[in-house]
Design a protein around this motif. Structure first.
Motif, PDB file in Angstrom:
ATOM      1  N   ALA A 183       2.431  11.566   6.498  1.00 14.80           N
ATOM      2  CA  ALA A 183       1.814  10.952   7.679  1.00 14.80           C
ATOM      3  C   ALA A 183       1.458   9.484   7.405  1.00 14.80           C
ATOM      4  O   ALA A 183       1.600   8.637   8.283  1.00 14.80           O
ATOM      5  N   PHE A 184       1.025   9.188   6.190  1.00 18.93           N
ATOM      6  CA  PHE A 184       0.755   7.794   5.823  1.00 18.93           C
ATOM      7  C   PHE A 184       2.062   7.026   5.693  1.00 18.93           C
ATOM      8  O   PHE A 184       2.205   5.932   6.230  1.00 18.93           O
ATOM      9  N   ASP A 185       3.021   7.592   4.970  1.00 16.06           N
ATOM     10  CA  ASP A 185       4.287   6.888   4.706  1.00 16.06           C
ATOM     11  C   ASP A 185       5.086   6.613   5.983  1.00 16.06           C
ATOM     12  O   ASP A 185       5.774   5.599   6.074  1.00 16.06           O
ATOM     13  N   SER A 186       4.995   7.499   6.951  1.00 24.67           N
ATOM     14  CA  SER A 186       5.731   7.320   8.203  1.00 24.67           C
ATOM     15  C   SER A 186       5.095   6.268   9.106  1.00 24.67           C
ATOM     16  O   SER A 186       5.702   5.830  10.081  1.00 24.67           O
ATOM     17  N   GLY A 187       3.874   5.872   8.790  1.00 22.99           N
ATOM     18  CA  GLY A 187       3.157   4.906   9.620  1.00 22.99           C
ATOM     19  C   GLY A 187       2.270   5.562  10.669  1.00 22.99           C
ATOM     20  O   GLY A 187       1.571   4.864  11.408  1.00 22.99           O
ATOM     21  N   LEU A 188       2.264   6.891  10.754  1.00 17.91           N
ATOM     22  CA  LEU A 188       1.456   7.574  11.771  1.00 17.91           C
ATOM     23  C   LEU A 188      -0.032   7.267  11.591  1.00 17.91           C
ATOM     24  O   LEU A 188      -0.710   6.921  12.554  1.00 17.91           O
ATOM     25  N   GLY A 192       1.443  17.215   0.335  1.00 14.17           N
ATOM     26  CA  GLY A 192       2.336  16.091   0.606  1.00 14.17           C
ATOM     27  C   GLY A 192       2.478  15.787   2.083  1.00 14.17           C
ATOM     28  O   GLY A 192       2.991  14.732   2.450  1.00 14.17           O
ATOM     29  N   ALA A 193       2.014  16.700   2.941  1.00  7.01           N
ATOM     30  CA  ALA A 193       2.110  16.463   4.386  1.00  7.01           C
ATOM     31  C   ALA A 193       1.317  15.220   4.784  1.00  7.01           C
ATOM     32  O   ALA A 193       1.776  14.417   5.601  1.00  7.01           O
ATOM     33  N   LEU A 194       0.153  15.050   4.182  1.00 11.49           N
ATOM     34  CA  LEU A 194      -0.667  13.883   4.503  1.00 11.49           C
ATOM     35  C   LEU A 194      -0.005  12.603   4.007  1.00 11.49           C
ATOM     36  O   LEU A 194      -0.022  11.582   4.692  1.00 11.49           O
ATOM     37  N   MET A 195       0.611  12.661   2.843  1.00  7.74           N
ATOM     38  CA  MET A 195       1.322  11.491   2.341  1.00  7.74           C
ATOM     39  C   MET A 195       2.447  11.111   3.303  1.00  7.74           C
ATOM     40  O   MET A 195       2.666   9.930   3.573  1.00  7.74           O
ATOM     41  N   ASP A 240      -3.996   7.836  -3.384  1.00  6.63           N
ATOM     42  CA  ASP A 240      -4.733   6.595  -3.527  1.00  6.63           C
ATOM     43  C   ASP A 240      -6.175   6.848  -3.059  1.00  6.63           C
ATOM     44  O   ASP A 240      -6.396   7.621  -2.128  1.00  6.63           O
ATOM     45  N   PRO A 241      -7.159   6.190  -3.654  1.00 11.58           N
ATOM     46  CA  PRO A 241      -8.549   6.369  -3.219  1.00 11.58           C
ATOM     47  C   PRO A 241      -8.783   6.076  -1.731  1.00 11.58           C
ATOM     48  O   PRO A 241      -9.684   6.649  -1.120  1.00 11.58           O
ATOM     49  N   VAL A 242      -7.976   5.204  -1.141  1.00 11.97           N
ATOM     50  CA  VAL A 242      -8.101   4.917   0.294  1.00 11.97           C
ATOM     51  C   VAL A 242      -7.820   6.179   1.106  1.00 11.97           C
ATOM     52  O   VAL A 242      -8.500   6.453   2.106  1.00 11.97           O
ATOM     53  N   VAL A 243      -6.847   6.967   0.689  1.00 13.50           N
ATOM     54  CA  VAL A 243      -6.525   8.205   1.393  1.00 13.50           C
ATOM     55  C   VAL A 243      -7.688   9.184   1.278  1.00 13.50           C
ATOM     56  O   VAL A 243      -8.096   9.801   2.271  1.00 13.50           O
ATOM     57  N   PHE A 278       0.842  -1.200   0.000  1.00 13.47           N
ATOM     58  CA  PHE A 278       0.000   0.000   0.000  1.00 13.47           C
ATOM     59  C   PHE A 278       0.875   1.246   0.000  1.00 13.47           C
ATOM     60  O   PHE A 278       1.818   1.356   0.773  1.00 13.47           O
ATOM     61  N   THR A 279       0.584   2.160  -0.885  1.00 14.81           N
ATOM     62  CA  THR A 279       1.234   3.466  -0.883  1.00 14.81           C
ATOM     63  C   THR A 279       0.153   4.528  -0.910  1.00 14.81           C
ATOM     64  O   THR A 279      -0.866   4.383  -1.607  1.00 14.81           O
ATOM     65  N   ALA A 280       0.361   5.580  -0.159  1.00 17.42           N
ATOM     66  CA  ALA A 280      -0.638   6.639  -0.022  1.00 17.42           C
ATOM     67  C   ALA A 280      -0.844   7.403  -1.324  1.00 17.42           C
ATOM     68  O   ALA A 280      -1.927   7.911  -1.585  1.00 17.42           O
ATOM     69  N   GLY A 281       0.189   7.509  -2.104  1.00 18.08           N
ATOM     70  CA  GLY A 281       0.062   8.255  -3.351  1.00 18.08           C
ATOM     71  C   GLY A 281       1.392   8.342  -4.069  1.00 18.08           C
ATOM     72  O   GLY A 281       2.396   7.769  -3.633  1.00 18.08           O
ATOM     73  N   ASN A 282       1.357   9.060  -5.159  1.00 21.65           N
ATOM     74  CA  ASN A 282       2.559   9.243  -5.971  1.00 21.65           C
ATOM     75  C   ASN A 282       2.663  10.701  -6.384  1.00 21.65           C
ATOM     76  O   ASN A 282       1.650  11.375  -6.583  1.00 21.65           O
TER      77      ASN A 282
END
Length: 140
Positions: free
Chosen positions: A115-120, A110-113, A45-48, A21-25
């Motif tokens: 937060a997803f990428d860091s696992g928060l 990109g701040a939200l990405m 990603d639509p999940v985000v 899973f990746t939050a986005g690109n």
């Protein structure tokens, strides 16, 4: 927060735990014609997108506190950086964290990405799942 509000977050656990899973690109940045560059942007990603929509719908994005000041507090820093701290987070603290993540995105794409990428966000959702499944928690 009600048990339904908590469950709305917990429902994101399966998609966020999917391998790969990746939050986005990051998209854009290309030259579209001579001398014209497309500004880079995040393609989420639509999940985000669904997570953000649920956060607003279930009132996880709080409007009654100064999120910018709180984001700099020791409490916020501990919750963002220490797994042990988020493992005992209250629903109110989860709401504050979500608010910071979602609101920061409005000021810094990109701040939200991050937060997803860091696992928060995953840790927030994992904590929500624990709270949703705990009959002794003081949720409505």
């Amino acid at each position: 927060m009600t048990r339904a509000d908590i469950q709305a977050l917990a429902d994101f656990l399966p998609p966020l735990q999917q391998p790969g899973f990746t939050a986005g690109n990051v998209r854009g940045g290309e030259q579209t014609e001579p001398g014209v560059l497309q500004m880079p942007f995040i393609d989420y990603d639509p999940v985000v997108d669904a997570f953000v929509e649920a956060a607003y719908r279930q009132s996880w994005v709080l409007t009654d506190f100064d999120w910018q000041v709180w984001a700099q507090s020791d409490e916020a820093k501990a919750l963002q950086g220490e797994e042990a701290a988020i493992a005992t987070a209250t629903p109110e603290q989860l709401g504050r964290l979500i608010t910071v993540c979602v609101r920061q995105e409005r000021f810094c794409e990109g701040a939200l990405m991050s937060a997803f990428d860091s696992g928060l966000i995953l840790r927030i959702v994992e904590r929500a799942a624990v709270l949703a499944g705990d009959p002794s928690s003081d949720l409505g």
